[in-house]
Scaffold this motif. Structure first.
Motif: not given
Length: 483
Positions: A31, A91, A94-95, A128
């Protein structure tokens, strides 16, 4: 807590990383590498974007500037968000934001739309890396931090170097839109794997947001980074607006510092600096950020301006630095876990100084073999420093403090990088002005200007040796450092 620091050496220092730690580190790398790559991949497409959209350079430059400012703006809140909602949830969010914004960037129909979508992409990308580092730090624990951080550090080293290479290949062979399309399958894969391998930890639903701190720190960081970015782009010291932005940003950051030391739950916990080892690690991170991020301005310009190379060729010439860092990080993480972090950091900083010394003596005809060898040495030195410094910063923190510590490390490193970039750009501009005034061999005078400028990152790398010398021989022996 005590049992964490009394494990037998063979269990914590020489044993392999557990599968779940490796899995978490792997998906974080997958990522994070996209977001770091996107910091520089667009740099080689600016001219193409300006031509396709019919926009002047000062306008199209915001495609890069907007992304970088969004990255800086969102970092301060990531520590609170990870604690409030849980690291895994933040997480995945945000991805999703980064991938969705990448898809929008690929469909942009104007300069304005692309800038807006890049800002959205930066908001996702800014979360990230710090959230990913927190997830890995919490999964690994202090005994295996060096090895875990060496894995996470790979995209930080390879991304900025590979960005111009990938961007050059894409722009030369297909449409610039593919720079963003590439993120979609990688991001979806990272999202799917993350949902399977990252353990969901209980969130702290009572964690309240420091609204006053956020309202002061975020605009302060953005204003400070923006002003320095403008100074770096224009290379002058007479930009009144830019200096006003720097001053306003610095004032807001100072107000936040005063506020953070007076409240119980600040946005960034500055009381972490009571830990001497954490403070030393941050000092090294700031100086190293200035050296490495600032040098990423000087190095491509050297090859393009002095040696007349294209953007794609320049990107390939910078690869040895990333390769050296990746090779070193495969070893130095284990050294940090064995209590040899200080030795590794001191050796690495010395190698960075030696590699930069070659560029201070470079001419318009210096062999590319020598230049590539110097970059390899710089890369190896960087790899020797990154993982041990991050491992040392986390060594005496409990897991609850790691989100805030990660945000602090990322904010300070980004500010250090902005300062280094702006300062080196101003010095280079001054040196180039003097070179033009000489009126002799302009090519050699330009090479000399770059050589003189490279003394400054060399000096900062040498300065970082001072706090490195005070690092504990082993992070586990630093137990009294909060006093």
């Amino acid at each position: 807590m005590a049992t964490t620091h009394q494990m037998p050496p063979d269990a914590s220092e020489t044993g392999p990383l557990e599968r779940h730690v490796v899995a978490v580190a792997a998906v974080v790398v997958l990522g994070a590498v996209m977001t770091v790559l996107d910091s520089t991949i667009v740099s080689v497409a600016i001219e193409t974007l300006g031509r396709d959209f019919g926009s002047p350079m000062p306008t199209i430059q915001w495609v890069m500037t907007g992304y970088m400012l969004a990255l800086a703006a969102v970092i301060p809140v990531t520590g609170w968000a990870a604690a409030r909602f849980g690291g895994k949830q933040v997480w995945l969010f945000s991805l999703a934001l980064f991938v969705g914004a990448s898809a929008l960037c690929a469909t942009a129909w104007s300069t304005e739309s692309l800038i807006v979508f890049r800002v959205l992409q930066g908001l996702g990308g800014g979360m990230v890396m710090p959230v990913g580092m927190t997830l890995v730090a919490q999964a690994a624990g202090p005994q295996r931090m060096g090895r875990a951080m060496s894995i996470v550090g790979i995209p930080m080293m390879l991304g900025p170097v590979m960005g111009p290479v990938v961007g050059g290949l894409v722009v030369s062979n297909v449409s610039w839109r593919w720079m963003f399309v590439l993120n979609i399958p990688l991001g979806l894969l990272a999202f799917w794997l993350s949902s399977r391998v990252i353990e969901r930890k209980p969130s702290m639903r009572t964690e309240r947001l420091d609204v006053l701190g956020l309202s002061v720190l975020t605009p302060g960081v953005v204003s400070f980074v923006y002003g320095l970015s403008v100074l770096a782009e224009r290379g002058g010291l007479d930009e009144v607006t830019a200096w006003a932005a720097v001053a306003a940003g610095a004032a807001l950051i100072a107000v936040f510092v005063r506020h953070a030391l007076r409240v119980d739950k600040p946005l960034l916990d500055l009381r972490l600096f009571a830990n001497r080892t954490f403070t030393l690690a941050v000092a090294i991170q700031v100086l190293l950020g200035a050296v490495l991020i600032g040098s990423m301005l000087l190095l491509p310009l050297y090859y393009q301006v002095v040696r007349g190379e294209s953007a794609s060729t320049t990107g390939l010439l910078l690869v040895p630095q990333g390769v050296g860092a990746a090779l070193a990080m495969a070893v130095t993480g284990r050294l940090a876990d064995r209590g040899k972090g200080r030795v590794s950091v001191l050796a690495g900083l010395s190698l960075i100084v030696a590699g930069l010394a070659a560029y201070t003596a470079s001419t318009a005809g210096t062999s590319y073999v020598v230049m590539s060898a110097a970059l390899l040495v710089i890369g190896i030195g960087t790899g020797c420093v990154m993982a041990p410094v991050m491992a040392t910063a986390y060594a005496k923190l409990d897991r609850a403090a790691m989100p805030g510590a990660t945000a602090t490390l990322n904010v300070t490193q980004r500010i250090g990088g902005a300062i280094g970039t702006a300062f080196f750009a101003a010095v280079l501009q001054h040196q180039l002005s003097q070179a033009r005034a000489v009126g002799t061999d302009l090519v050699e005078a330009t090479a000399d200007a770059f050589g003189s400028t490279f003394w400054w990152p060399l000096a900062l790398a040498a300065l970082a040796i001072v706090p490195a010398g005070f690092l504990p021989r082993s992070p586990r022996l630093a137990s009294g450092e909060g006093r």
